[in-house]
Design an enzyme around this catalytic site. Structure first.
Site, PDB file in Angstrom:
ATOM      1  N   ILE A  84      43.454  28.930  31.449  1.00 35.12           N
ATOM      2  CA  ILE A  84      43.971  27.827  32.258  1.00 35.12           C
ATOM      3  C   ILE A  84      43.596  26.488  31.633  1.00 35.12           C
ATOM      4  CG2 ILE A  84      43.867  26.691  34.512  1.00 35.12           C
ATOM      5  CD1 ILE A  84      43.337  29.407  35.772  1.00 35.12           C
ATOM      6  N   GLY A  85      42.374  26.391  31.119  1.00 37.28           N
ATOM      7  CA  GLY A  85      41.877  25.135  30.592  1.00 37.28           C
ATOM      8  C   GLY A  85      42.709  24.572  29.450  1.00 37.28           C
ATOM      9  N   ARG A 143      32.366  33.578  39.338  1.00 39.92           N
ATOM     10  CA  ARG A 143      32.080  33.052  40.675  1.00 39.92           C
ATOM     11  C   ARG A 143      30.844  32.175  40.711  1.00 39.92           C
ATOM     12  NH1 ARG A 143      32.358  37.494  45.072  1.00 39.92           N
ATOM     13  NH2 ARG A 143      34.469  37.497  44.226  1.00 39.92           N
ATOM     14  N   CYS A 180      28.943  61.305  44.630  1.00 40.49           N
ATOM     15  CA  CYS A 180      29.514  62.654  44.659  1.00 40.49           C
ATOM     16  C   CYS A 180      31.003  62.638  44.293  1.00 40.49           C
ATOM     17  CB  CYS A 180      29.294  63.308  46.019  1.00 40.49           C
ATOM     18  SG  CYS A 180      29.897  62.348  47.416  1.00 40.49           S
TER      19      CYS A 180
END
Length: 450
Positions: free
Chosen positions: A35-36, A126, A180
């Site tokens: 994005i940057g 985050r 399990c």
């Protein structure tokens, strides 16, 4: 020398007051990745002149397919610094400061944030998002938060006293799976991939008793009551290959023999699971694999599903068997080179480690009658990766700038939280292609009205 057109030349002139604001205001871009890169390009083409960008990361080859400010010659260099240099090549008048550092460094305190009129997040984790959110609230600086995940994207404006902050709503945590299920009854490919990562550590890395890969004899589903399960678990301690000894010790005792490892994991362990017959009352029983039988399969019978890049192909059982053998031999050699007591660390970008997990996971998928996955898909899930899509990043970066213009124009009541879902043409029905093309044309026309 030719000069690239500015964004205002492409979409129409901005009001003088707003244009002056772009020229004088200082903005902080946190992150120079997918994005940057798009965002920095959009900012200078729109008219922003005073930009500071910070990113801790360096450029990797895998970035080059979507982070278009970088080239192969830049691999290993600072993302922030190279992004600055690339942008200045087509907009020399911009005043850009680059920091190769973590935004969480104490040097970037509240006073640092108060130097800006606007902060834009282009982050991928985050912890950093939480930190920037808190700093902007403390400094009372508007923040534009953004993110993408494959074909999904979002942009939201955060302003103290006017909007929710980034941490106001709880975020989903990473999904975990019962032991399990991983060891006895996998029903989804991700269960097999998690099992294969556990297996890598048990064989070559740091062993973890909580991440055992052998059949779980205490599985409550395997017995009608807990007492039966406990008795079965005790009995298993004396049971041949399934006895509770260190997986790594057993592997070392075989010299990391790929054939013995294969037959234990995909034949002996599976046959033992079949003795826990109550597990298979309501689900399809697994089908053991045998090394010798697989080697007798004619190569011409071996299928490879899918065309295109090697990592996007799905091999057959024989292909994954050979990949398992080669990866074990390579990892064994790496352990020998490191010396006695050495351990390997699983890394999605390590070809041998990825080969091992891909082969082991797909063989287990076959045992439990699941459709096998390409190396690309396995890597995406094993590394908890949602592949980045260049188009999504570009659209989100454009939306960030639109929200920034509203903020600088003091139109906070016009700011919106935008959620985006892009679609690949390959996933659309033919009759929808025409509709999407028309929508794209409408979006282009709309951009001229902004």
């Amino acid at each position: 020398m030719s000069v690239s057109p500015t964004m205002t030349q492409l979409v129409g002139p901005l009001r003088k007051e707003l244009a002056d604001s772009l020229f004088s205001c200082r903005v902080l871009v946190v992150g120079a990745g997918g994005i940057g890169c798009e965002l920095l390009k959009n900012l200078v083409l729109t008219g922003f002149k005073n930009i500071e960008v910070i990113d801790l990361d360096t450029i990797d080859v895998s970035n080059l397919n979507r982070q278009f400010l970088f080239q192969k010659k830049h691999v290993g260099k600072s993302k922030a610094q190279v992004a600055k240099e690339s942008v200045l090549r087509f907009c020399p008048s911009a005043n850009i400061t680059a920091y190769h550092d973590s935004i969480m460094n104490p040097d970037y305190n509240m006073e640092f944030f108060r130097n800006f009129q606007l902060v834009m997040n282009a982050l991928d984790n985050r912890a950093a998002r939480n930190h920037v959110n808190r700093m902007c609230l403390a400094a009372d600086i508007p923040l534009i938060e953004s993110g993408t995940a494959g074909y999904l994207g979002q942009v939201t404006v955060i302003k103290k006293g006017q909007t929710e902050c980034y941490e106001c709503q709880p975020k989903p945590t990473q999904k975990t799976f019962p032991g399990c299920t991983i060891r006895n009854t996998p029903s989804e490919p991700i269960h097999c991939i998690v099992w294969a990562k556990y297996l890598f550590n048990q064989l070559f890395g740091e062993e973890d008793a909580d991440r055992e890969v052998s059949p779980d004899t205490a599985d409550p589903e395997a017995a009608w009551n807990p007492a039966d399960a406990a008795a079965r678990a005790t009995a298993s301690d004396q049971d041949g290959d399934i006895k509770r000894v260190s997986t790594k010790e057993w592997a070392r005792s075989t010299g990391y023999d790929p054939v013995k490892l294969f037959n234990k994991l995909f034949k002996d362990d599976i046959m033992y699971l079949l003795t826990m017959d109550k597990l298979w009352k309501k689900r399809k029983a697994p089908l053991p694999l045998d090394w010798t039988e697989i080697q007798q399969i004619e190569s011409s019978q071996e299928e490879s599903c899918g065309m295109g890049l090697k990592d996007q192909q799905v091999l057959g059982v024989q292909g994954y068997t050979q990949l398992f053998r080669r990866s074990v031999e390579t990892l064994r050699s790496q352990l020998i080179e490191k010396g006695e007591g050495a351990e390997l660390v699983w890394d999605k970008d390590d070809p041998s480690a990825m080969d091992f997990v891909s082969a082991a996971a797909n063989l287990r998928m076959n045992v439990f009658s699941m459709n096998m996955k390409s190396r690309f898909d396995v890597k995406s899930m094993a590394g908890n990766i949602i592949p980045a899509i260049a188009t999504t990043n570009a659209v989100i970066a454009g939306l960030i700038v639109l929200e920034a213009l509203k903020i600088l124009n003091s139109d906070f009541d016009q700011c919106r939280t935008v959620s985006l879902q892009c679609y690949s043409f390959d996933t659309l029905k033919p009759e929808l292609h025409h509709v999407l093309s028309n929508l794209t044309h409408l979006c282009i026309c709309f951009s001229h009205l902004v």
